[in-house]
Design an enzyme around this catalytic site. Structure first.
Site, PDB file in Angstrom:
ATOM      1  N   ASP A   1     105.584  46.941  77.037  1.00 10.54           N
ATOM      2  CA  ASP A   1     106.523  47.893  77.629  1.00 10.54           C
ATOM      3  C   ASP A   1     107.899  47.250  77.525  1.00 10.54           C
ATOM      4  OD1 ASP A   1     108.166  49.450  79.201  1.00 10.54           O
ATOM      5  OD2 ASP A   1     107.073  49.135  81.076  1.00 10.54           O
TER       6      ASP A   1
ATOM      7  N   GLU B   1     106.112  56.449  76.919  1.00 13.76           N
ATOM      8  CA  GLU B   1     105.839  55.791  78.200  1.00 13.76           C
ATOM      9  C   GLU B   1     105.011  56.648  79.168  1.00 13.76           C
ATOM     10  OE1 GLU B   1     109.798  54.576  79.083  1.00 13.76           O
ATOM     11  OE2 GLU B   1     109.743  53.094  77.487  1.00 13.76           O
TER      12      GLU B   1
ATOM     13  N   ASP C   1     108.487  60.065  85.148  1.00  5.15           N
ATOM     14  CA  ASP C   1     108.803  58.667  84.850  1.00  5.15           C
ATOM     15  C   ASP C   1     110.316  58.446  84.914  1.00  5.15           C
ATOM     16  OD1 ASP C   1     109.210  56.167  83.780  1.00  5.15           O
ATOM     17  OD2 ASP C   1     108.030  56.488  81.964  1.00  5.15           O
TER      18      ASP C   1
ATOM     19  N   LYS D   1     118.602  48.771  76.018  1.00  6.49           N
ATOM     20  CA  LYS D   1     117.809  49.931  75.606  1.00  6.49           C
ATOM     21  C   LYS D   1     118.667  51.194  75.574  1.00  6.49           C
ATOM     22  CE  LYS D   1     113.312  51.959  76.772  1.00  6.49           C
ATOM     23  NZ  LYS D   1     112.216  51.855  77.759  1.00  6.49           N
TER      24      LYS D   1
END
Lengths: 234, 606
Positions: B8, B167, B189, B69
């Site tokens: 992850d 994810e 999420d 990210k």
């Protein structure tokens, strides 16, 4: 629903890898390599279904899951490049087939393409019995836009009222079209069940296909109008 | 088959997990911590990652990069609004953001690769073998460029990315494995930088994604900024202080804001204290939970529209959702939980560790790919509509959003004028009508032999694979010949650039190792010099003249080695000094022992 191994047509009769006869099975008997599905296969055949318009979608889903377990790229990791490519292509065909048949409208559009060579996108056509209503609606729309620009609350309210009325008319038409389409689904399915090579049956089939195409064309127009109206009235 | 780990790669933290028998498990680091902060710092002794880099945030803010990210697969114009929140410098080259750290200019995939390498090393230490393959997760709403950037990061880190998994779907795998549930689930999420919602159907081991939506630029970072804005305003008014030109202060504020936000998930009130520069005391402020909730209310609200869209795309009313699963650290916020509960009309599940569940799911997918788990299969979708630009700048869609992948679409191209030898194709992703309002993915040129207009027939296949990444192939229909296409990514690295970065990363690593070894040897040299001087001062009289001469020669030798950069020469010199001073050290030890024993009875020392 059972998967018989010889259900789906393959692209070739010999294994691409060891050239042995594969007898229509997904995996070669000799070298156990996965075999490519025929690109010309139609989506009904893909799920072992006759070309009917009423489908048991729960069974369709079960079959889709079963075939996904056969071809999905997850099960070909670490295999040769060619096997991975075959798995990818087969899965893509399978996903496309499922998506098309799951939805009744996509299903009938697809059937029209198969049976009558219709275009991918059926162009919208205004329903003849609604001509007047549509013309009026255009006027109300113009009035509505003008009133919005001029901040004329009174005219705006009235135009809005009239447009909401027009929306009801369109929604009624849409329901009527979809009801007739459902009837035609039944008619078509009965025709498919009858034995082939019947002269009158061929004519009825063609008539049914044409009526379905016209209905879809009108529905597409009505849906567009409804979407515009909803945007304006939102 | 070679081992595949699940990773992850988060905005704030990253984790690596594996399948321990039938249980997905996170691999802890040497100190038992499972999270690796997604932070990279450049110091004079080389690059640091993870916890070591986190320590540099305040000390070395201009050369410590985080939340990278958010920059994956993006150009500088995409992030201008948030530039003021970052103390490090960003530039752009060929549509790819570059981060200036130290004297180096690195792309987001290169920075992410350093975090991946840390995870890779962690897994390698754990298994005692080299790890070459990984499943890496990305936000479901990541576009093609962002996915490709993630894959590039893996490559640069020396990992073959066997699968990119979304994810929320990864989380559903971990959840489904544990609970063995059937039915419709919604995975909400909300992480550090991204938001995703996925609606799935779980039935007899198949995890079918019905619809997904999200926002790749919305997360906990944005919540922190709301608090930072308040504190910056306070500092201006009360202390006439601006963070401009004070990266340390800026970083300090951000870290305190994040900590305060986390505390307010359990406490209703908290105090933030920040030391002021130049020893001017402290800035102190109390935040209540209600105040925080007011500050971030619109941000939480922003997550609800994608949820409604996903439900509409799945063709389901909210009441059809059987379970709601919360993933990501930001879902610890009570306000988020309340809003989700109100939207779906049921209490969301938060019993799974929201920080770990995605990595655990990645490990489950890795196990499926290794042929371990056979009865679970994930059928995911592409989050955004794919199309090409047509006449008049309109986007013509080829593959609709929420289409199950893998999927492909074919398009036939021809020429408009006689003798035309090429056709330009512009690939787009997005939901808008006009090409300019959508994301440009890439451009390429079809080469065509000169023929009358309309005669050539080139069939282009757009294939979205199981990673959600686009592959384009072209075939001349008349000759059946396959044409190779050079696709120029709009916001990505070319294959050659990635290759160069893989090479560079080895050079950096080598430089880093040599630099680290030199520094370690230097430290050792300094301490042995100090020890020798001390020994000579205290017990020089015990040494013979020959011993003294040998020690002095070795000391001189070491000092000259310390002036150089070769760590091997240093090691040699240290070794020589050790040998030369051995007998003196022994004598010193004995005399010290006698000294110590002098006043003691025998019974005390036995």
């Amino acid at each position: 629903m059972e998967i018989t191994k010889k259900e789906l047509p393959l692209a070739r009769s010999m294994c691409w890898h060891c050239q042995s006869d594969i007898g229509g099975e997904y995996f070669c008997n000799q070298c156990v390599k996965v075999q490519p599905l025929s690109k010309d296969m139609d989506y009904f055949t893909c799920f072992g279904l006759p070309r009917k318009l009423n489908i048991d979608t729960a069974r369709l889903e079960t079959k889709f899951y079963e075939l996904s377990r056969v071809f999905h790229p997850d099960f070909f990791e670490g295999k040769s490049e060619m096997e991975r490519a075959v798995s990818l292509a087969n899965s893509a065909i399978l996903n496309q087939a499922y998506r098309t048949l799951k939805d009744p409208l996509q299903r009938v559009e697809y059937l029209l393409r198969l049976e009558a060579g219709a275009a991918k996108d059926i162009p919208g056509k205004a329903p003849a019995d609604l001509f007047e209503a549509i013309l009026e609606m255009q006027e109300h729309l113009e009035a509505f836009h003008a009133a919005t620009a001029e901040n004329d609350a009174k005219t705006l309210a009235r135009a809005g009222e009239l447009l909401r009325g027009a929306r009801k008319t369109l929604e009624a038409k849409r329901a009527a079209l979809e009801n007739r389409l459902a009837e035609l689904f039944q008619i078509w399915d009965k025709l498919v069940e009858k034995p082939p090579h019947d002269q009158t049956q061929t004519a009825t089939k063609e008539r049914t296909l044409k009526e379905m195409r016209d209905l879809l064309s009108e529905r597409s127009y009505v849906m567009n109008m409804l979407q515009n109206l909803n945007e304006v009235l939102a | 088959m070679a081992r595949i780990v699940g990773i992850d790669l988060g905005t704030t933290n990253s984790l690596v997990a594996y399948m321990n028998g039938k249980t997905p498990t996170v691999i802890p680091g040497p100190e038992g911590r499972t999270l690796v902060p997604s932070i990279v710092a450049y110091t004079p002794s080389g690059f640091l990652t993870g916890d070591a880099a986190k320590e540099q945030l305040v000390r070395n803010p201009e050369h410590t990069v985080y939340s990278v990210k958010r920059f994956m697969g993006k150009g500088l114009a995409d992030v201008t609004q948030e530039l003021r929140y970052f103390p490090f410098k960003l530039t752009e080259q060929n549509g790819v953001i570059r981060l200036q750290i130290g004297n180096k200019s690195l792309t987001p995939p290169e920075i992410s690769a350093m975090v991946l390498k840390e995870l890779k090393a962690r897994a390698e230490a754990f298994f005692g073998e080299e790890i070459r393959k990984a499943v890496i997760t990305v936000p479901a709403y990541f576009n093609d460029s962002q996915r490709q950037a993630t894959k590039d990061a893996g490559k640069i880190a020396g990992l073959e990315v066997v699968r990119i998994v979304n994810e929320p779907t990864a989380a559903s795998l971990a959840y489904g494995l544990q609970k063995r549930k059937q039915g419709i689930i919604a995975v909400y999420d909300l992480g550090g930088g991204t938001f995703d919602i996925s609606i799935l159907k779980l039935k007899s081991g198949i995890f079918e994604v019905l619809a997904t939506n999200g926002n790749t630029h919305l997360g906990g970072d944005d919540f922190d900024r709301r608090l930072v804005d308040v504190m910056m305003q306070d500092l201006k008014v009360k202390h006439s202080l601006s963070v401009e030109g004070r990266p340390e202060l800026q970083q300090e504020l951000r870290i305190r804001a994040e900590q305060a936000k986390c505390r307010l998930s359990t406490d209703t009130e908290t105090v933030v204290e920040v030391p002021l520069p130049d020893g001017k005391g402290h800035y102190r402020r109390t935040f209540t939970r209600a105040e925080l909730e007011k500050l971030v209310d619109d941000l939480v609200e922003k997550t609800l529209a994608p949820c409604r869209q996903a439900l509409a795309d799945a063709g389901l009313p909210a009441t059809d959702v059987d379970e709601v699963v919360l993933v990501g650290g930001s879902t610890r916020m009570p306000l988020v939980q309340q809003r989700v509960q109100a939207l779906f009309g049921k209490t969301p599940h938060c019993e799974l560790n929201p920080d770990e569940v995605v990595a655990l799911g990645a490990a489950v997918q890795a196990d499926i790919l290794s042929g371990g788990i056979q009865d679970m299969l994930l059928l995911d979708v592409t989050p955004l509509t794919l199309g090409i630009e047509t006449m008049g700048g309109v986007m013509s869609s080829l593959i609709r959003r929420n289409t199950t992948i893998p999927t492909s679409a074919k398009e036939l191209f021809t020429t408009f004028v006689d003798g035309q030898t090429s056709v330009d194709i512009h690939i787009l992703q997005g939901e808008r009508e006009l090409a300019k309002d959508n994301r440009s993915l890439a451009r390429f040129q079809l080469r065509i032999p000169p023929m009358p207009a309309g005669v050539p027939r080139i069939e282009v296949t757009f294939m979205i694979d199981a990673n959600g990444i686009l592959n384009v192939t072209a075939r001349d229909v008349r000759t059946g010949e396959v044409q190779s296409i050079e696709v120029k990514p709009s916001y990505g690295l070319t294959d050659q650039e990635v290759e160069r970065m893989i090479r560079d990363s080895f050079v950096y690593a080598k430089q880093d190792i040599q630099e680290r070894q030199r520094i370690e040897a230097m430290n050792e040299a300094e301490s042995i010099l100090r020890a020798t001087e001390k020994a000579l001062a205290r017990a020089g009289n015990l040494a013979t003249p020959e011993e003294l001469a040998a020690i002095q020669a070795a000391v001189a030798n070491l000092k000259s080695a310390m002036a150089g950069t070769d760590h091997r020469a240093l090691r040699d010199a240290i070794e020589k000094l050790n040998k030369a001073s051995y007998s003196l050290a022994e004598k010193l030890m004995n005399s010290t022992l006698q000294e110590a024993l002098k006043d003691k009875k025998l019974s005390d020392v036995t």
